[in-house]
Design an enzyme around this catalytic site. Sequence first.
Site, PDB file in Angstrom:
ATOM      1  N   LYS A 173       0.830  -1.207   0.000  1.00 30.42           N
ATOM      2  CA  LYS A 173       0.000   0.000   0.000  1.00 30.42           C
ATOM      3  C   LYS A 173       0.866   1.259   0.000  1.00 30.42           C
ATOM      4  CE  LYS A 173      -4.128  -1.635   2.360  1.00 30.42           C
ATOM      5  NZ  LYS A 173      -5.030  -1.433   3.532  1.00 30.42           N
ATOM      6  N   HIS A 223     -16.177  -3.326   4.175  1.00 29.60           N
ATOM      7  CA  HIS A 223     -15.731  -1.973   4.536  1.00 29.60           C
ATOM      8  C   HIS A 223     -16.788  -1.425   5.482  1.00 29.60           C
ATOM      9  CE1 HIS A 223     -14.468   2.347   3.367  1.00 29.60           C
ATOM     10  NE2 HIS A 223     -15.398   2.429   4.285  1.00 29.60           N
ATOM     11  N   ARG A 307     -12.976  14.392   7.442  1.00 30.43           N
ATOM     12  CA  ARG A 307     -13.969  15.275   6.771  1.00 30.43           C
ATOM     13  C   ARG A 307     -15.350  14.695   6.982  1.00 30.43           C
ATOM     14  NH1 ARG A 307     -12.120  11.546   3.049  1.00 30.43           N
ATOM     15  NH2 ARG A 307     -13.828  10.384   2.089  1.00 30.43           N
ATOM     16  N   ARG A 351     -26.422   6.281  -4.261  1.00 34.34           N
ATOM     17  CA  ARG A 351     -25.816   7.434  -4.928  1.00 34.34           C
ATOM     18  C   ARG A 351     -26.269   7.430  -6.393  1.00 34.34           C
ATOM     19  NH1 ARG A 351     -19.644   8.327  -2.873  1.00 34.34           N
ATOM     20  NH2 ARG A 351     -19.872   7.642  -0.688  1.00 34.34           N
TER      21      ARG A 351
HETATM   22  C1  MV4 Z   1      -7.015  -3.885   2.067  1.00 31.37           C
HETATM   23  C2  MV4 Z   1      -7.739  -4.962   1.492  1.00 31.37           C
HETATM   24  C3  MV4 Z   1      -7.411  -6.257   1.876  1.00 31.37           C
HETATM   25  N1  MV4 Z   1      -6.403  -6.480   2.760  1.00 31.37           N
HETATM   26  N2  MV4 Z   1      -6.029  -4.136   2.949  1.00 31.37           N
HETATM   27  C4  MV4 Z   1      -8.961  -0.411  -0.642  1.00 31.37           C
HETATM   28  C5  MV4 Z   1      -8.634   1.048  -0.604  1.00 31.37           C
HETATM   29  C6  MV4 Z   1      -8.192   1.333   0.758  1.00 31.37           C
HETATM   30  N3  MV4 Z   1      -9.286   1.942   1.495  1.00 31.37           N
HETATM   31  C7  MV4 Z   1      -7.827   0.025   1.359  1.00 31.37           C
HETATM   32  N4  MV4 Z   1      -8.432  -0.996   0.544  1.00 31.37           N
HETATM   33  C8  MV4 Z   1      -8.244  -2.311   0.844  1.00 31.37           C
HETATM   34  N5  MV4 Z   1      -7.289  -2.599   1.736  1.00 31.37           N
HETATM   35  C9  MV4 Z   1      -5.731  -5.417   3.279  1.00 31.37           C
HETATM   36  N6  MV4 Z   1      -4.748  -5.658   4.166  1.00 31.37           N
HETATM   37  C10 MV4 Z   1      -8.763  -4.657   0.564  1.00 31.37           C
HETATM   38  C11 MV4 Z   1      -8.992  -3.355   0.227  1.00 31.37           C
HETATM   39  C12 MV4 Z   1     -10.041  -3.105  -0.765  1.00 31.37           C
HETATM   40  C13 MV4 Z   1     -11.197  -2.441  -0.397  1.00 31.37           C
HETATM   41  C14 MV4 Z   1     -11.379  -1.975   0.910  1.00 31.37           C
HETATM   42  C15 MV4 Z   1     -12.557  -1.317   1.222  1.00 31.37           C
HETATM   43  C16 MV4 Z   1     -13.541  -1.116   0.248  1.00 31.37           C
HETATM   44  C17 MV4 Z   1     -13.361  -1.568  -1.023  1.00 31.37           C
HETATM   45  C18 MV4 Z   1     -12.183  -2.236  -1.375  1.00 31.37           C
HETATM   46  C19 MV4 Z   1     -11.978  -2.676  -2.687  1.00 31.37           C
HETATM   47  C20 MV4 Z   1     -10.821  -3.306  -3.013  1.00 31.37           C
HETATM   48  C21 MV4 Z   1      -9.837  -3.526  -2.046  1.00 31.37           C
END
Ligand code: MV4
Length: 464
Positions: A173, A223, A307, A351
């Site tokens: 990341k 999420h 925000r 949305r």
């Molecule tokens: C992750 C993950 C799986 N494992 N981290 C996407 C953007 C950022 N907010 C972090 N994200 C993710 N981090 C780990 N360790 C999967 C995602 C992810 C995701 C997270 C939330 C909402 C949608 C997503 C879509 C693809 C990947």
Amino acid sequence: MEFGDWNLKFLIQDVMFKKILIANRGEIALRVIRTCKEMGIKTVAVYSTVDEESLHVKFADEAVCIGPPASSESYLKMSNIISAAEITNADAIHPGYGFLSENAKFSKICEEHGIKFIGASAEMIDRMGDKANAKATMKAAGVPCVPGSDGIIETFEDCKRVAKETGYPVMLKASAGGGGKGMRAVWKPEDLQNAWESARTESKAAFGNDDMYMEKLIEEPRHIEIQIVGDSRGKACHLSERDCSVQRRHQKLTEETPSPFMTDKLREEMGLAAVRASEYIKYEGAGTVEFLVDKHRNFYFMEMNTRIQVEHPITEQVIDFDLIREQILVAAGVPISGKHYTPKLHSIECRINAEDPYNGFRPSPGVITTLHAPGGHGIRLDTHVYAGYAIPPNYDSMIAKLITTAQTREEAINKMKRALDEFVIEGIKTTIPFHRQLMDHPDYLAGNYTTKFMEDFEMKQDEE
Ligand code: MV4
């Protein structure tokens, strides 16, 4: 509240802003103007030349043109916005979301000009904007974090070592990232070098910074984010969760509260973790702590947003709260009540974007020739558009947020189906047909969806 209502009312009048400039456009500008009017606060709208006929300009007490259509020359042009605040004598600026809402430099400039920025301090924005640093802070606060690297990874040798220690699959990341940019899932050691190099190149290009960190990959996460409000005394409260797992290319499409995946125990644990995080950093204002939740209901800190968010209305609906009012009160130094909230109702937001869901959700700007808005009990529509309004191609494609609220999830879904069927917008394509099909999808109806859901979603072709 700490003071008697009578005293508080006088305290508020003494400390309250007289005039707020809204440094934004569209539905969120209207949203802020509405609450300001209810609080007896004068409002200043700013607009680009293509937004002269936009509703936020008409609803504000005053309006200042700040430049041509390009965001960089208008809604992102800090000098023009500060000048607008100076000439109208605004004592505060509300940035909404997007644009300058998480721009540390703008927060600082407002402070230097004696204009209250209704958002986070420059220091807080920087601290939470650096994702690896934010994670280290949360770890120190005792908030669960995904196992992985201890901060930024310096070299590819370190990257290989940390991946081995963490165990594949891993997620690389970008520390300056967010919203998925500069992120790579790596399933096998032989794919690590390519991922390392391409993620850093993408992050450097997007953010001017290629700092990377690594986490164990959480498979098919949800999420789920917790709304918090912190006040000037360093106290924070949480206002329960929002499930934002239905996303397409990191763009949220629909959100709901309570999450169908939530349990009372999980909500209490996540809520307290979010409050612990906020109080540890003495967070002031409205904020959102984002978590990844795996299939075993383990939750892990992902990011903290400093925000107000697009999806804030569903939280307002289920706890009968005005989050924009709370932001303004906290910015004026009024203490929060400090109690935590759990949802009493169920609320869903769809949305509505000016995009064509039958053609890859491609943008569909243009003039709205006909508009019939849904109504009735439990329907909220946050929008700035109207029949005859020309949707400019210069900004993001969201034109309305349709929110339904009912006693149960099933009733909220039925209400959403009925509202979407009533919602007529002609002259452009919109995502209304997508949302209507979503509300018939068996996995969605069962509340059985993760961030992977949209990868398998197929639009059924139009009956017409
Ligand atoms: C992750 C993950 C799986 N494992 N981290 C996407 C953007 C950022 N907010 C972090 N994200 C993710 N981090 C780990 N360790 C999967 C995602 C992810 C995701 C997270 C939330 C909402 C949608 C997503 C879509 C693809 C990947």
